[in-house]
Scaffold this motif. Sequence first.
Motif, mmCIF file in Angstrom:
data_model
loop_
_atom_site.group_PDB
_atom_site.id
_atom_site.type_symbol
_atom_site.label_atom_id
_atom_site.label_comp_id
_atom_site.label_asym_id
_atom_site.label_seq_id
_atom_site.Cartn_x
_atom_site.Cartn_y
_atom_site.Cartn_z
ATOM 1 N N MET A 1 -1.641 -3.291 -13.555
ATOM 2 C CA MET A 1 -0.959 -3.312 -12.248
ATOM 3 C C MET A 1 -0.743 -4.777 -11.824
ATOM 4 N N THR A 2 0.463 -5.078 -11.466
ATOM 5 C CA THR A 2 0.738 -6.457 -11.062
ATOM 6 C C THR A 2 0.185 -6.702 -9.654
ATOM 7 N N VAL A 3 0.082 -7.990 -9.311
ATOM 8 C CA VAL A 3 -0.426 -8.382 -7.989
ATOM 9 C C VAL A 3 0.483 -7.825 -6.887
ATOM 10 N N SER A 4 1.794 -7.887 -7.111
ATOM 11 C CA SER A 4 2.730 -7.402 -6.088
ATOM 12 C C SER A 4 2.585 -5.892 -5.889
ATOM 13 N N GLN A 5 2.326 -5.160 -6.996
ATOM 14 C CA GLN A 5 2.130 -3.709 -6.871
ATOM 15 C C GLN A 5 0.855 -3.403 -6.071
ATOM 16 N N ILE A 6 -0.190 -4.198 -6.378
ATOM 17 C CA ILE A 6 -1.461 -4.019 -5.652
ATOM 18 C C ILE A 6 -1.234 -4.262 -4.155
ATOM 19 N N ASP A 7 -0.530 -5.367 -3.848
ATOM 20 C CA ASP A 7 -0.233 -5.676 -2.429
ATOM 21 C C ASP A 7 0.522 -4.542 -1.759
ATOM 22 N N GLU A 8 1.459 -3.974 -2.533
ATOM 23 C CA GLU A 8 2.283 -2.864 -2.002
ATOM 24 C C GLU A 8 1.408 -1.656 -1.680
ATOM 25 N N GLU A 9 0.505 -1.330 -2.641
ATOM 26 C CA GLU A 9 -0.388 -0.177 -2.438
ATOM 27 C C GLU A 9 -1.316 -0.407 -1.234
ATOM 28 N N VAL A 10 -1.836 -1.652 -1.123
ATOM 29 C CA VAL A 10 -2.718 -1.991 0.007
ATOM 30 C C VAL A 10 -1.948 -1.841 1.328
ATOM 31 N N ALA A 11 -0.706 -2.325 1.340
ATOM 32 C CA ALA A 11 0.125 -2.214 2.554
ATOM 33 C C ALA A 11 0.333 -0.746 2.928
ATOM 34 N N LYS A 12 0.568 0.084 1.869
ATOM 35 C CA LYS A 12 0.760 1.528 2.134
ATOM 36 C C LYS A 12 -0.504 2.141 2.735
ATOM 37 N N LEU A 13 -1.656 1.763 2.149
ATOM 38 C CA LEU A 13 -2.921 2.303 2.662
ATOM 39 C C LEU A 13 -3.178 1.860 4.089
ATOM 40 N N LEU A 14 -2.869 0.602 4.390
ATOM 41 C CA LEU A 14 -3.054 0.098 5.762
ATOM 42 C C LEU A 14 -2.150 0.837 6.738
ATOM 43 N N GLU A 15 -0.926 1.096 6.286
ATOM 44 C CA GLU A 15 0.020 1.832 7.134
ATOM 45 C C GLU A 15 -0.488 3.242 7.403
ATOM 46 N N LEU A 16 -1.037 3.848 6.313
ATOM 47 C CA LEU A 16 -1.581 5.197 6.442
ATOM 48 C C LEU A 16 -2.746 5.214 7.425
ATOM 49 N N LYS A 17 -3.573 4.148 7.367
ATOM 50 C CA LYS A 17 -4.722 4.047 8.270
ATOM 51 C C LYS A 17 -4.242 4.000 9.728
ATOM 52 N N VAL A 18 -3.184 3.224 9.958
ATOM 53 C CA VAL A 18 -2.624 3.129 11.310
ATOM 54 C C VAL A 18 -2.151 4.503 11.777
ATOM 55 N N GLN A 19 -1.436 5.205 10.846
ATOM 56 C CA GLN A 19 -0.930 6.541 11.204
ATOM 57 C C GLN A 19 -2.075 7.505 11.517
ATOM 58 N N LEU A 20 -3.158 7.376 10.752
ATOM 59 C CA LEU A 20 -4.305 8.276 10.965
ATOM 60 C C LEU A 20 -5.148 7.848 12.159
ATOM 61 N N GLY A 21 -4.763 6.749 12.764
ATOM 62 C CA GLY A 21 -5.472 6.341 13.989
ATOM 63 C C GLY A 21 -6.645 5.448 13.732
ATOM 64 N N GLY A 22 -6.490 4.528 12.793
ATOM 65 C CA GLY A 22 -7.524 3.516 12.586
ATOM 66 C C GLY A 22 -7.684 2.686 13.851
ATOM 67 N N ASP A 23 -8.882 2.172 14.090
ATOM 68 C CA ASP A 23 -9.182 1.499 15.357
ATOM 69 C C ASP A 23 -8.232 0.342 15.669
ATOM 70 N N GLU A 24 -7.914 -0.482 14.589
ATOM 71 C CA GLU A 24 -7.113 -1.668 14.865
ATOM 72 C C GLU A 24 -5.711 -1.285 15.338
ATOM 73 N N GLY A 25 -5.176 -0.227 14.769
ATOM 74 C CA GLY A 25 -3.789 0.123 15.079
ATOM 75 C C GLY A 25 -3.636 0.943 16.352
ATOM 76 N N ARG A 26 -4.750 1.385 16.910
ATOM 77 C CA ARG A 26 -4.665 2.270 18.078
ATOM 78 C C ARG A 26 -4.246 1.481 19.322
ATOM 79 N N HIS A 27 -3.289 2.015 20.026
ATOM 80 C CA HIS A 27 -2.800 1.341 21.241
ATOM 81 C C HIS A 27 -3.824 1.532 22.370
ATOM 82 N N GLN A 28 -4.260 0.413 22.919
ATOM 83 C CA GLN A 28 -5.239 0.495 24.013
ATOM 84 C C GLN A 28 -4.506 0.710 25.337
#
Length: 481
Positions: A1-28
């Motif tokens: 897996m290339t570095v750019s692919q890894i970054d892409e997957e990490v970005a997707k996971l972070l986005e998913l976390k926001v959608q699932l209501g991770g603390d950082e992404g939650r609107h206060q």
Amino acid sequence: MTVSQIDEEVAKLLELKVQLGGDEGRHQFTLKTAKGTRDYNPKQMAIREKVFNTIISCFKRHGAENIDTPVFELKETLTGKYGEDSKLIYDLKDQGGELLSLRYDLTVPFARYLAMNKVTNIKRYHIAKVYRRDNPAMTRGRYREFYQCDFDIAGQYDPMIPDAECLKIVHEILSELELGDFRIKVNDRRILDGMFAVCGVPDDKFRTICSTVDKLDKMSWEDVRSEMVKEKGLSEEAADQIGQYVSLQGGMDLAERLLQDAKMSQSKQACAGLTDMKQLFSYLQLFQVTDKVVFDLSLARGLDYYTGVIYEAILTQTGPVPKAEEGVSVGSVAGGGRYDGLVGMFDPKGRKVPCVGVSIGIERVFSIMEQKAEASAEKVRTTETQVMVASAQKNLLEERLRLTAELWNAGIKAEVMYKKNPKLLSQLQHCEDSGIPLVAILGEQELKDGVVKLRTVHSREEIDVSRAKLVEEIKRRTSDV
């Protein structure tokens, strides 16, 4: 897996976390009601309902019908009816071709209703929320969204008879609510306008000077005089002459004295108002309410639409609530007057429908009633349940539900615990906590014998009542609930 692919997957996971209501992404955001508004909890609602019932039964006792109107009106319906208070109207965004505003009171919508439906006489009450972009002083019962309770008599009648009934209604309601001592101040727009004329106020300054005089209950005469002279451009001489009159208070005797007054008697308008004031006091004597009514020349009421008698009720002290010192006014709790020209403003042919009405300042009343409830040890019940259906043994859920349904079907207010095998103690505790006066207890033996054990919660007395007579017995014991 290339570095750019890894970054892409990490970005997707972070986005998913926001959608699932991770603390950082939650609107206060802050959980609060909008400025100038409030929630009512069950205890406050129980107090409010009691107040409404008192007021509505008084309105009905006087033969009033009930109407309702939309919470918003065309902006032009409300424009130009409230004088300097127009700036407090809530305008809504254009929702497709109609410019709308939230209603500011119930009187202007009532006048629109009369003109639109060509109603020429009605005695009606209307209880609903109104909206004002005011700076709220919520401790004193001032809000941006609040209830008004209005009673109005529309129609062509002999002078002062309906007006006297409106004052009688205020007297009845304030006496029944037991809020403490009160005074009802009365004046007349014609007397005010006549007074302004003879004191040398220019015609075009009548309304604006009137709204300054209206502040006398909140400001000293010095401040009011200064506003008249410095801000409104009135001559000092005229202001001082007004000062001599607005300090006068009395009853029928004052009306008689002013009719003889060298200055006042020059104004036809003032004389007409004073003659009506004498008539009003003679009717108030028949209605036995003159003990609380005072003719007060400082009463102005700022609204533009009043044309004749105006009145305002103030509490001079609020019983057991130590919020106001003895004899200190805690603000207006009712107000109203005669507005003979308002309906004509809406009628295409300008046909007038004379009207007189009163508005009970219900939020102030709620504030005082709530303070009284806090101050007294008496528990406010928030439900009307007459009986709790309970069991002392296990496996009796079906029997409890069957009996509860029987009681509901007979119009009895009954509750049952939502557990298969609740402990008797917790069922009795629930009754203690919520003020339920009776418990119908089922057990194996009671079922065999065709009886129910009826327990009075406060005395803990128990008697066996046959199933057939249970409804009758519960009704008899809770007839005052």
